[in-house]
Structure formats: structure tokens, C-alpha cells
Design an enzyme around this catalytic site. Structure first.
Site, short mmCIF file in Angstrom:
data_model
loop_
_atom_site.label_atom_id
_atom_site.label_comp_id
_atom_site.label_asym_id
_atom_site.label_seq_id
_atom_site.Cartn_x
_atom_site.Cartn_y
_atom_site.Cartn_z
N GLU A 38 0.81 -1.27 -0.04
CA GLU A 38 0.11 -0.03 -0.05
C GLU A 38 0.98 1.22 0.12
O GLU A 38 1.93 1.30 0.67
CB GLU A 38 -0.60 -0.12 1.35
CG GLU A 38 -1.91 1.30 1.45
CD GLU A 38 -2.42 0.90 2.91
OE1 GLU A 38 -2.07 0.10 3.85
OE2 GLU A 38 -3.56 1.59 3.19
N LYS A 109 -9.48 1.64 -1.79
CA LYS A 109 -9.81 1.01 -0.43
C LYS A 109 -11.08 1.34 -0.05
O LYS A 109 -11.56 2.41 0.33
CB LYS A 109 -8.67 1.64 0.37
CG LYS A 109 -8.70 0.70 1.89
CD LYS A 109 -7.39 1.50 2.53
CE LYS A 109 -6.99 0.51 3.79
NZ LYS A 109 -5.73 0.79 4.47
N CYS A 142 -4.87 -3.54 2.70
CA CYS A 142 -4.57 -3.45 3.98
C CYS A 142 -5.80 -3.82 5.00
O CYS A 142 -6.49 -4.99 5.08
CB CYS A 142 -3.90 -2.36 4.37
SG CYS A 142 -2.86 -2.47 6.16
C1 ACM Z 1 -3.80 -0.05 7.35
O1 ACM Z 1 -5.00 -0.42 6.64
N1 ACM Z 1 -2.67 0.61 6.52
C2 ACM Z 1 -3.41 -0.30 8.66
#
Ligand code: ACM
Length: 266
Positions: A38, A109, A142
Site C-alpha cells: 500500500e 480502499k 490492508c
Molecule cells: C492500514 O490499513 N494500513 C492499517
């Protein structure tokens, strides 16, 4: 299929240096698909939306996507990597999917973690499965791991493998991904970063936990990287494992689901 990950340690906001470091880490490596962390080219902890916007790029068209696409073409590989995206004046924590024939698609995301809510808009694109080197590949980023519906949805859409660019600070994720793989009989490639960032006054430093890994549909960890070092690893996968959802002659993990008893769904 051969899949790999890059575990890097980006310097905050130094996109040029971070891109050339990843290029170096990939030198001499080969795989059908590489997954990168990420926000791999910028670092993680933006102070606010203005700062994230200042480092955001077009997908496609930005310098990071262009550089990844050039590597993908030169090395005949697919790459899935996390970066800050801008569209209009909206900023997203996104991942790009690119390959030997150029740009393929992106994911934004869905589940923003903690201060990310001050720096990004929530993802607004449907979950999607991409055709990558003969595999069906879903993408999540993530903290999406904390919401099992994300991996389940991708698996129900036919994903053999989930590419999971990450910047992990919560220690449960590497073990939780074993469960995500077992409950969906899929592979997962979590590409994490290492190092520390301390950019917000009055807050503890963020320690990124490394341990990038590839997990198979039986919950085996095929490879797990260290907590501290920049590393690249490649493993061979047998996709047929993910395409067989039967546990035995009587149990099939999708058709045995009792969806009529699973309400409420919201
Ligand atoms: C995250 O979602 N980078 C902790």
C-alpha cells in the site's frame, strides 16, 4: 503461476527515490505477478487531505503507474501496487493493476483505517476480479482484511488469489489472512512494508510489521518475510487448489452456505 511480493521501506514523500529503490529490488527477479505494498511510493502517514492531495497521482497517467507499466512491459509481468490516487479533487488510497499490455484497472480502499479517514475519500468502486496471467485476481488493501465480507465477496466473484497491498500496523493481520484463505479456499499475497514513521504531533510512531506473505487455500504459509528487512520473494502456486471448493465428498464451502439463515446482512 509464479507470484511474488516486494517488501520495501519507503522514505516519506520521496517518490523518485522510492520508485528507483523498488526498481532495484526487482532487478533480476521474475514472476507472473508481483504485489507491492500500500502507498509504496509515498509512505503512509499523511497529515491531512491537503498533504495526501499534494502527492496524489492519476491512475492511469501518473508517474508511478507509468513506471510500473514500463517494468511490466519490459519483464513480461503483472504488477499490483498501492498508491495515492487523485480524480478531480478527490483523493483515494488505491491500487493499480498493470501488465505486459499496459494499464488494466484499479481498486480504491473501501475500509479506511484511523487517520486515513482524514486523508482519503472512501473507496467508491465495486470489488472486482481481474484476469492476470491465467488467474482470477481480486484486490483489497490492508485494513480491508478486518472485514471478512471483502475477501468473501472476491472469492464468490471467482477470485483464485487476493492481492493485498498493505502497510500493517495491527499485529493480527498475518494470522487473520490464514483464516481468510481457509474460509474461502483462496491464495492471498500480502505485500507489506517495514520501518517506522512519526509524522503526527502527539501521536506514537507507527511501526510497520513486515511479514509479507503468501498463504495457500489450506492455510499454509508458503513464504513469510521478516519483520524488519526489505525483501523480495517469489513462489509457485497451483491454482487448481483454489478452484476446488470441496472439503470432502459432502462439503462444498460455497454451496453448503445457509444464506437463508445469515440475515441480517446490514
Ligand atoms: C492500514 O490499513 N494500513 C492499517
Amino acid at each position: 503461476m509464479r507470484v511474488g511480493f516486494v517488501q520495501n521501506n519507503p522514505a516519506f514523500a520521496n517518490v523518485r527515490e522510492n520508485l528507483s529503490r523498488v526498481e532495484k529490488l526487482l532487478e533480476g527477479q521474475s514472476a507472473d505477478l508481483f504485489v507491492l505494498p500500500e502507498l509504496f511510493a509515498t509512505g503512509y502517514q499523511f497529515k491531512d487531505m491537503e498533504e495526501s492531495r499534494s502527492l496524489a497521482e492519476l491512475i492511469p497517467g501518473g508517474v508511478t503507474t507509468n513506471m510500473l507499466t514500463a517494468i511490466a512491459k519490459q519483464t513480461n509481468t503483472f504488477i499490483i501496487a498501492g498508491l495515492v490516487e487523485i480524480e478531480g479533487d478527490q483523493v483515494y488510497n488505491s491500487a493499480v493493476v498493470t501488465g505486459p499490455k499496459g494499464y488494466i484497472g484499479k481498486y480504491r480502499k473501501l475500509h479506511l483505517f484511523d487517520t486515513e479517514k482524514d486523508c482519503f475519500q472512501q473507496g467508491n468502486l465495486p470489488l472486482q476480479v481481474f484476469d492476470v496471467a491465467g488467474a482470477k485476481v481480486g484486490v483489497m488493501i490492508c485494513f480491508d482484511w478486518r472485514f471478512p465480507e471483502t475477501a468473501r465477496t472476491l472469492a464468490l466473484m471467482g477470485a483464485d488469489l487476493i492481492a493485498h497491498p498493505s502497510n500493517l500496523v495491527l499485529t493480527h493481520c498475518p494470522q487473520a489472512m490464514i483464516t481468510r484463505c481457509l474460509e474461502n479456499r483462496i491464495f492471498a499475497v500480502t505485500a507489506d512494508r517495514v520501518g517506522t514513521e512519526k509524522r503526527l504531533d502527539g501521536e506514537e510512531p507507527l511501526n510497520f510489521i513486515g511479514q509479507s506473505q503468501v498463504v495457500d487455500p489450506n492455510g499454509n504459509i508458503l513464504i513469510r518475510a521478516s519483520l524488519t528487512d526489505e525483501e523480495v520473494h517469489v513462489v509457485q502456486l497451483d491454482l487448481s487448489l483454489a478452484r476446488n471448493k470441496s472439503l470432502n465428498s459432502r462439503n462444498h464451502i460455497f454451496s453448503d452456505r445457509r444464506t437463508d439463515f445469515y440475515a441480517p446482512t446490514k
